[in-house]
Design a protein around this motif. Sequence first.
Motif, PDB file in Angstrom:
ATOM      1  N   LEU A 116      38.908  36.836  49.163  1.00 20.46           N
ATOM      2  CA  LEU A 116      39.615  36.395  49.036  1.00 20.46           C
ATOM      3  C   LEU A 116      38.509  34.894  48.277  1.00 20.46           C
ATOM      4  CD1 LEU A 116      42.436  34.471  50.450  1.00 20.46           C
ATOM      5  CD2 LEU A 116      42.320  35.741  48.102  1.00 20.46           C
ATOM      6  N   LYS A 117      37.699  34.447  49.002  1.00 21.43           N
ATOM      7  CA  LYS A 117      36.298  33.739  48.170  1.00 21.43           C
ATOM      8  C   LYS A 117      35.263  35.005  47.582  1.00 21.43           C
ATOM      9  CE  LYS A 117      32.918  30.821  49.560  1.00 21.43           C
ATOM     10  NZ  LYS A 117      33.261  29.321  49.254  1.00 21.43           N
ATOM     11  N   LEU A 118      35.290  35.713  47.772  1.00 17.71           N
ATOM     12  CA  LEU A 118      34.353  37.203  46.604  1.00 17.71           C
ATOM     13  C   LEU A 118      35.570  37.053  45.295  1.00 17.71           C
ATOM     14  CD1 LEU A 118      32.537  38.756  45.392  1.00 17.71           C
ATOM     15  CD2 LEU A 118      33.723  40.772  46.327  1.00 17.71           C
ATOM     16  N   ARG A 119      37.002  37.248  46.231  1.00 22.49           N
ATOM     17  CA  ARG A 119      37.953  36.748  44.847  1.00 22.49           C
ATOM     18  C   ARG A 119      37.829  35.588  43.407  1.00 22.49           C
ATOM     19  NH1 ARG A 119      42.909  36.051  43.437  1.00 22.49           N
ATOM     20  NH2 ARG A 119      44.877  37.092  42.287  1.00 22.49           N
ATOM     21  N   GLY A 120      37.064  34.902  44.055  1.00 23.12           N
ATOM     22  CA  GLY A 120      37.098  33.802  43.292  1.00 23.12           C
ATOM     23  C   GLY A 120      35.579  33.183  42.454  1.00 23.12           C
ATOM     24  N   PHE A 203      42.170  33.638  34.026  1.00 27.65           N
ATOM     25  CA  PHE A 203      43.010  34.274  35.235  1.00 27.65           C
ATOM     26  C   PHE A 203      43.911  35.311  34.255  1.00 27.65           C
ATOM     27  CE2 PHE A 203      41.836  30.865  38.086  1.00 27.65           C
ATOM     28  CZ  PHE A 203      40.770  30.847  38.301  1.00 27.65           C
ATOM     29  N   HIS A 204      44.401  36.410  34.688  1.00 27.41           N
ATOM     30  CA  HIS A 204      45.559  38.064  35.105  1.00 27.41           C
ATOM     31  C   HIS A 204      45.420  37.790  33.155  1.00 27.41           C
ATOM     32  CE1 HIS A 204      46.857  37.623  39.071  1.00 27.41           C
ATOM     33  NE2 HIS A 204      46.412  36.038  39.320  1.00 27.41           N
ATOM     34  N   CYS A 205      44.114  38.032  32.935  1.00 30.80           N
ATOM     35  CA  CYS A 205      44.088  38.698  31.563  1.00 30.80           C
ATOM     36  C   CYS A 205      42.979  39.700  31.276  1.00 30.80           C
ATOM     37  CB  CYS A 205      44.199  37.507  30.343  1.00 30.80           C
ATOM     38  SG  CYS A 205      42.490  36.755  30.265  1.00 30.80           S
ATOM     39  N   PRO A 206      43.057  40.550  29.980  1.00 30.72           N
ATOM     40  CA  PRO A 206      41.664  41.780  30.702  1.00 30.72           C
ATOM     41  C   PRO A 206      40.398  40.845  30.040  1.00 30.72           C
ATOM     42  CG  PRO A 206      43.375  42.012  28.903  1.00 30.72           C
ATOM     43  CD  PRO A 206      43.778  40.526  29.305  1.00 30.72           C
ATOM     44  N   LEU A 207      40.030  39.787  29.613  1.00 29.82           N
ATOM     45  CA  LEU A 207      39.211  38.857  30.213  1.00 29.82           C
ATOM     46  C   LEU A 207      38.604  39.194  31.788  1.00 29.82           C
ATOM     47  CD1 LEU A 207      38.812  36.061  27.407  1.00 29.82           C
ATOM     48  CD2 LEU A 207      37.739  38.167  27.262  1.00 29.82           C
ATOM     49  N   MET A 208      39.441  39.157  33.292  1.00 27.82           N
ATOM     50  CA  MET A 208      38.921  39.521  33.903  1.00 27.82           C
ATOM     51  C   MET A 208      38.116  40.699  34.658  1.00 27.82           C
ATOM     52  SD  MET A 208      38.511  36.261  35.886  1.00 27.82           S
ATOM     53  CE  MET A 208      38.468  35.902  34.265  1.00 27.82           C
ATOM     54  N   GLN A 209      37.816  41.688  33.745  1.00 27.02           N
ATOM     55  CA  GLN A 209      38.110  43.055  33.693  1.00 27.02           C
ATOM     56  C   GLN A 209      36.285  43.313  34.856  1.00 27.02           C
ATOM     57  OE1 GLN A 209      39.645  45.875  33.882  1.00 27.02           O
ATOM     58  NE2 GLN A 209      38.534  47.028  34.873  1.00 27.02           N
ATOM     59  N   PRO A 210      35.667  42.111  34.572  1.00 28.95           N
ATOM     60  CA  PRO A 210      34.603  42.572  35.312  1.00 28.95           C
ATOM     61  C   PRO A 210      34.365  42.179  37.335  1.00 28.95           C
ATOM     62  CG  PRO A 210      33.840  41.245  33.704  1.00 28.95           C
ATOM     63  CD  PRO A 210      35.368  42.219  33.543  1.00 28.95           C
ATOM     64  N   GLU A 214      35.111  44.256  40.343  1.00 28.15           N
ATOM     65  CA  GLU A 214      33.662  43.750  42.268  1.00 28.15           C
ATOM     66  C   GLU A 214      34.784  44.139  43.403  1.00 28.15           C
ATOM     67  OE1 GLU A 214      31.218  40.446  42.327  1.00 28.15           O
ATOM     68  OE2 GLU A 214      31.861  39.643  39.927  1.00 28.15           O
ATOM     69  N   MET A 215      36.532  43.947  42.839  1.00 28.05           N
ATOM     70  CA  MET A 215      37.266  43.632  43.782  1.00 28.05           C
ATOM     71  C   MET A 215      37.254  44.978  44.136  1.00 28.05           C
ATOM     72  SD  MET A 215      37.824  40.875  44.447  1.00 28.05           S
ATOM     73  CE  MET A 215      39.174  41.128  46.325  1.00 28.05           C
ATOM     74  N   ALA A 216      37.356  45.915  42.916  1.00 26.53           N
ATOM     75  CA  ALA A 216      37.761  47.698  43.623  1.00 26.53           C
ATOM     76  C   ALA A 216      36.572  47.622  44.408  1.00 26.53           C
ATOM     77  CB  ALA A 216      37.682  48.458  42.132  1.00 26.53           C
TER      78      ALA A 216
END
Length: 314
Positions: A116-120, A203-210, A214-216
């Motif tokens: 979650l730290k990384l996700r943020g 959040f929760h839109c295609p702009l969050m792909q980067p 990272e989360m993958a």
Amino acid sequence: MSLAFLFPGQGSQAVGMGVELAEAFEPARRVFEEVDEALGQHLSRLMKEGPEADLTLTENAQPALMAVSLAVVRTLKIDFGVDVTAAAFAAGHSLGEYSALAAAEALSVADTARLLKLRGQAMQRAVPVGEGAMASLIGPKTDVALAEQAAAAGAELGVCVVANDNNQGNVVISGAKAAVDRAIEKAKELGARAIPLNVSAPFHCPLMQPAADEMAAALADAKIIAPRVPIVANVTARPVHDPEEIRRLLVEQVTGRVRWRESVQWLAEQGGVTRFAELGAGKVLTGMAKRIAPDAEGVALNGPADLESFAASL
């Protein structure tokens, strides 16, 4: 009675959250210590003392909210003999899905905190501050169809999508700032109220792909086992059991819609849930559950008295 546990998402954080739990219960204190140790950060002190601006930062708010939720989970089990994994289902709103997975023992508390730290951090890095925006569309006329129509108007200027389908009368859109501004105008024309949200990223839109990329990478190395209670996933609004599917859906969730209304509807109608208990900070999900499934009972477990009365009611 069929019970489901709900875990809140970002926006429910507040300075002082978890303090009463830590003062009253040793298991809660231990969870906060575990999270501090996993992150190499005095997050519990920030939660207790602030400043609020630092707690609200996405990289702090996400693990902090999880910590409070898991403090409730641990205290219920050790001090009250209530095992969250005995529930019929669990679900969490956005980051709350990680809390739900940790509560269901699919992820360790330490790994969940680090993820979650990384996700943020990844979400913050994905879009420069000021280039993205989110807005809440509210009012009796507001539903997904109206929000999608407004988002389509905004999409003529850039990325703009429905991010959170929370409940009838509360839908959030997200995307590029100019596109969201246009969508707000369209939503007002359609009869909805539109409130720009004070968020640091779309959040929760295609702009969050980067951030999803990272989360993958991070989730590929994370140890995930089958949850001990079925988790209703944000992306599908259906239960998920398989660790590899959980991994995939957590990546999709970064850019995908939080289908919360559908999730709670599924729990009430197909899952047979008659009681929802929100574990952690605030009462946002309790209010949503009552609007989505008015025949079900909803209760928020925030402080010692809440836990005591809940345990006594079982």
